[in-house]
Design a protein around this motif. Structure first.
Motif, PDB file in Angstrom:
ATOM      1  N   ASN A  38       0.810  -1.225   0.000  1.00 34.58           N
ATOM      2  CA  ASN A  38       0.000   0.000   0.000  1.00 34.58           C
ATOM      3  C   ASN A  38       0.844   1.278   0.000  1.00 34.58           C
ATOM      4  O   ASN A  38       0.287   2.377   0.080  1.00 34.58           O
ATOM      5  N   LEU A  39       2.160   1.136  -0.072  1.00 37.00           N
ATOM      6  CA  LEU A  39       3.037   2.307  -0.124  1.00 37.00           C
ATOM      7  C   LEU A  39       3.223   2.742  -1.580  1.00 37.00           C
ATOM      8  O   LEU A  39       3.048   1.947  -2.502  1.00 37.00           O
ATOM      9  N   PRO A  40       3.587   4.013  -1.802  1.00 35.61           N
ATOM     10  CA  PRO A  40       3.815   4.488  -3.178  1.00 35.61           C
ATOM     11  C   PRO A  40       4.877   3.658  -3.895  1.00 35.61           C
ATOM     12  O   PRO A  40       5.806   3.155  -3.265  1.00 35.61           O
ATOM     13  N   GLN A  41       4.743   3.535  -5.216  1.00 33.69           N
ATOM     14  CA  GLN A  41       5.667   2.706  -5.992  1.00 33.69           C
ATOM     15  C   GLN A  41       7.114   3.157  -5.875  1.00 33.69           C
ATOM     16  O   GLN A  41       8.021   2.341  -5.864  1.00 33.69           O
ATOM     17  N   GLU A  42       7.325   4.481  -5.777  1.00 30.39           N
ATOM     18  CA  GLU A  42       8.710   4.965  -5.695  1.00 30.39           C
ATOM     19  C   GLU A  42       9.383   4.529  -4.396  1.00 30.39           C
ATOM     20  O   GLU A  42      10.606   4.442  -4.313  1.00 30.39           O
ATOM     21  N   ILE A  43       8.596   4.270  -3.364  1.00 28.93           N
ATOM     22  CA  ILE A  43       9.153   3.758  -2.111  1.00 28.93           C
ATOM     23  C   ILE A  43       9.372   2.250  -2.209  1.00 28.93           C
ATOM     24  O   ILE A  43      10.354   1.721  -1.707  1.00 28.93           O
ATOM     25  N   ALA A  64      14.914  21.140  -3.803  1.00 30.90           N
ATOM     26  CA  ALA A  64      14.007  20.801  -2.699  1.00 30.90           C
ATOM     27  C   ALA A  64      12.564  20.914  -3.180  1.00 30.90           C
ATOM     28  O   ALA A  64      11.722  20.065  -2.879  1.00 30.90           O
ATOM     29  N   VAL A  65      12.293  21.966  -3.971  1.00 30.28           N
ATOM     30  CA  VAL A  65      10.958  22.166  -4.533  1.00 30.28           C
ATOM     31  C   VAL A  65      10.641  21.051  -5.529  1.00 30.28           C
ATOM     32  O   VAL A  65       9.539  20.500  -5.543  1.00 30.28           O
ATOM     33  N   GLU A  66      11.640  20.697  -6.352  1.00 31.04           N
ATOM     34  CA  GLU A  66      11.458  19.628  -7.347  1.00 31.04           C
ATOM     35  C   GLU A  66      11.222  18.276  -6.654  1.00 31.04           C
ATOM     36  O   GLU A  66      10.373  17.486  -7.083  1.00 31.04           O
ATOM     37  N   LEU A  67      11.976  18.022  -5.585  1.00 29.44           N
ATOM     38  CA  LEU A  67      11.815  16.768  -4.847  1.00 29.44           C
ATOM     39  C   LEU A  67      10.406  16.675  -4.268  1.00 29.44           C
ATOM     40  O   LEU A  67       9.756  15.631  -4.347  1.00 29.44           O
ATOM     41  N   ARG A  68       9.927  17.773  -3.725  1.00 29.89           N
ATOM     42  CA  ARG A  68       8.565  17.787  -3.161  1.00 29.89           C
ATOM     43  C   ARG A  68       7.540  17.438  -4.234  1.00 29.89           C
ATOM     44  O   ARG A  68       6.574  16.733  -3.981  1.00 29.89           O
ATOM     45  N   GLY A  69       7.795  17.931  -5.457  1.00 30.65           N
ATOM     46  CA  GLY A  69       6.895  17.653  -6.573  1.00 30.65           C
ATOM     47  C   GLY A  69       6.890  16.191  -6.994  1.00 30.65           C
ATOM     48  O   GLY A  69       5.936  15.720  -7.613  1.00 30.65           O
ATOM     49  N   GLN A  70       7.972  15.459  -6.662  1.00 31.94           N
ATOM     50  CA  GLN A  70       8.054  14.037  -6.996  1.00 31.94           C
ATOM     51  C   GLN A  70       7.291  13.149  -6.021  1.00 31.94           C
ATOM     52  O   GLN A  70       6.944  12.024  -6.349  1.00 31.94           O
ATOM     53  N   LEU A  71       7.074  13.651  -4.822  1.00 37.76           N
ATOM     54  CA  LEU A  71       6.556  12.799  -3.759  1.00 37.76           C
ATOM     55  C   LEU A  71       5.068  12.500  -3.889  1.00 37.76           C
ATOM     56  O   LEU A  71       4.289  13.328  -4.359  1.00 37.76           O
ATOM     57  N   ASP A  72       4.705  11.316  -3.461  1.00 45.39           N
ATOM     58  CA  ASP A  72       3.314  10.918  -3.358  1.00 45.39           C
ATOM     59  C   ASP A  72       2.620  11.836  -2.350  1.00 45.39           C
ATOM     60  O   ASP A  72       3.204  12.222  -1.336  1.00 45.39           O
ATOM     61  N   GLY A  73       1.375  12.176  -2.627  1.00 42.27           N
ATOM     62  CA  GLY A  73       0.625  13.093  -1.768  1.00 42.27           C
ATOM     63  C   GLY A  73       0.521  12.632  -0.331  1.00 42.27           C
ATOM     64  O   GLY A  73       0.487  13.454   0.598  1.00 42.27           O
ATOM     65  N   TYR A 115       1.014   9.506  12.952  1.00 38.85           N
ATOM     66  CA  TYR A 115       0.113   9.737  11.818  1.00 38.85           C
ATOM     67  C   TYR A 115       0.252   8.715  10.685  1.00 38.85           C
ATOM     68  O   TYR A 115      -0.675   8.556   9.885  1.00 38.85           O
ATOM     69  N   ALA A 116       1.399   8.062  10.581  1.00 40.34           N
ATOM     70  CA  ALA A 116       1.714   7.239   9.403  1.00 40.34           C
ATOM     71  C   ALA A 116       0.668   6.188   9.037  1.00 40.34           C
ATOM     72  O   ALA A 116       0.235   6.132   7.881  1.00 40.34           O
ATOM     73  N   PRO A 117       0.228   5.323   9.977  1.00 41.01           N
ATOM     74  CA  PRO A 117      -0.728   4.276   9.575  1.00 41.01           C
ATOM     75  C   PRO A 117      -2.021   4.831   8.980  1.00 41.01           C
ATOM     76  O   PRO A 117      -2.529   4.319   7.985  1.00 41.01           O
ATOM     77  N   GLU A 118      -2.526   5.902   9.574  1.00 39.94           N
ATOM     78  CA  GLU A 118      -3.784   6.484   9.088  1.00 39.94           C
ATOM     79  C   GLU A 118      -3.587   7.203   7.761  1.00 39.94           C
ATOM     80  O   GLU A 118      -4.398   7.056   6.835  1.00 39.94           O
ATOM     81  N   VAL A 119      -2.506   7.987   7.648  1.00 40.23           N
ATOM     82  CA  VAL A 119      -2.248   8.746   6.418  1.00 40.23           C
ATOM     83  C   VAL A 119      -2.096   7.814   5.215  1.00 40.23           C
ATOM     84  O   VAL A 119      -2.599   8.089   4.127  1.00 40.23           O
ATOM     85  N   PHE A 120      -1.419   6.682   5.432  1.00 39.92           N
ATOM     86  CA  PHE A 120      -1.207   5.741   4.330  1.00 39.92           C
ATOM     87  C   PHE A 120      -2.345   4.718   4.210  1.00 39.92           C
ATOM     88  O   PHE A 120      -2.325   3.866   3.331  1.00 39.92           O
TER      89      PHE A 120
END
Length: 195
Positions: A38-43, A64-73, A115-120
């Protein structure tokens, strides 16, 4: 028959810790498989160019801005919720390197675990603490790849005179991802404090 029963009980007592350990190992594998799926594919997978390398002699603000843009919501949401809560508890307005002491870092990581279990969306995968630990381990491992330079992509800013940069590499990355979506001036101030 009684003797056979005694012998059976004796061996069961001997094997019991082994069986419990084996059962625990199976439970852990099932939990990890459930969370990972259930984790993002990039992870989950090694992807070329993801994450980008934060290379440069000084911390690269635009990357840093570009990296943020790569991340799963969901990962961004986890970082934002956790950093916001941590900053509130520690009454931090403008983050600088000196703010990242052990208490702050422990607070940030604890909030991410909270927060991790609920967020994901993986609360059903098992015990909350184990699920959270596995998510954080995978996420931190993913973000650490942004700090591994090679060839022309050298992460020189990480190897400056400040030894804490190396120790806090992933936390610094998390803070910059948080600030990159929040306030450009605060991001600039934080990056200045690294040099």
């Amino acid at each position: 028959m009684k003797n056979l029963s005694k012998i059976t009980m004796f061996y069961f007592a001997l094997l019991s810790p082994f069986l419990v350990a084996q059962e625990q190992e199976i439970d852990n594998r099932m939990l990890e498989s459930c969370v990972l799926g259930n984790l993002p594919q990039e992870i989950q997978y090694n992807m070329i160019g993801n994450p980008i390398v934060l290379s440069g002699k000084v911390f690269p603000k635009e990357k840093a801005v570009e990296l943020r843009g790569q991340l799963d919501g969901r990962l961004i949401s986890l970082i934002v919720k956790s950093a916001s809560r941590t900053n509130s508890v520690f009454n931090v307005e403008d983050l600088v390197l000196d703010d990242l002491n052990s208490e702050y870092v422990n607070g940030l990581v604890s909030n991410m675990a909270l927060y991790a279990p609920e967020v994901f969306g993986v609360t059903f995968c098992g015990q909350s603490e184990l699920v959270a630990n596995f998510i954080l381990a995978q996420s931190f491992q993913y973000l650490a790849k942004a700090l591994i330079g090679s060839g022309e992509k050298k992460v020189d800013w990480l190897k400056s005179n400040k030894k804490e940069l190396n120790e806090l590499g992933v936390i610094i990355t998390i803070v910059t991802i948080y600030l990159a979506g929040k306030d450009e001036n605060k991001l600039h101030k934080f990056i200045e404090s690294l040099s």
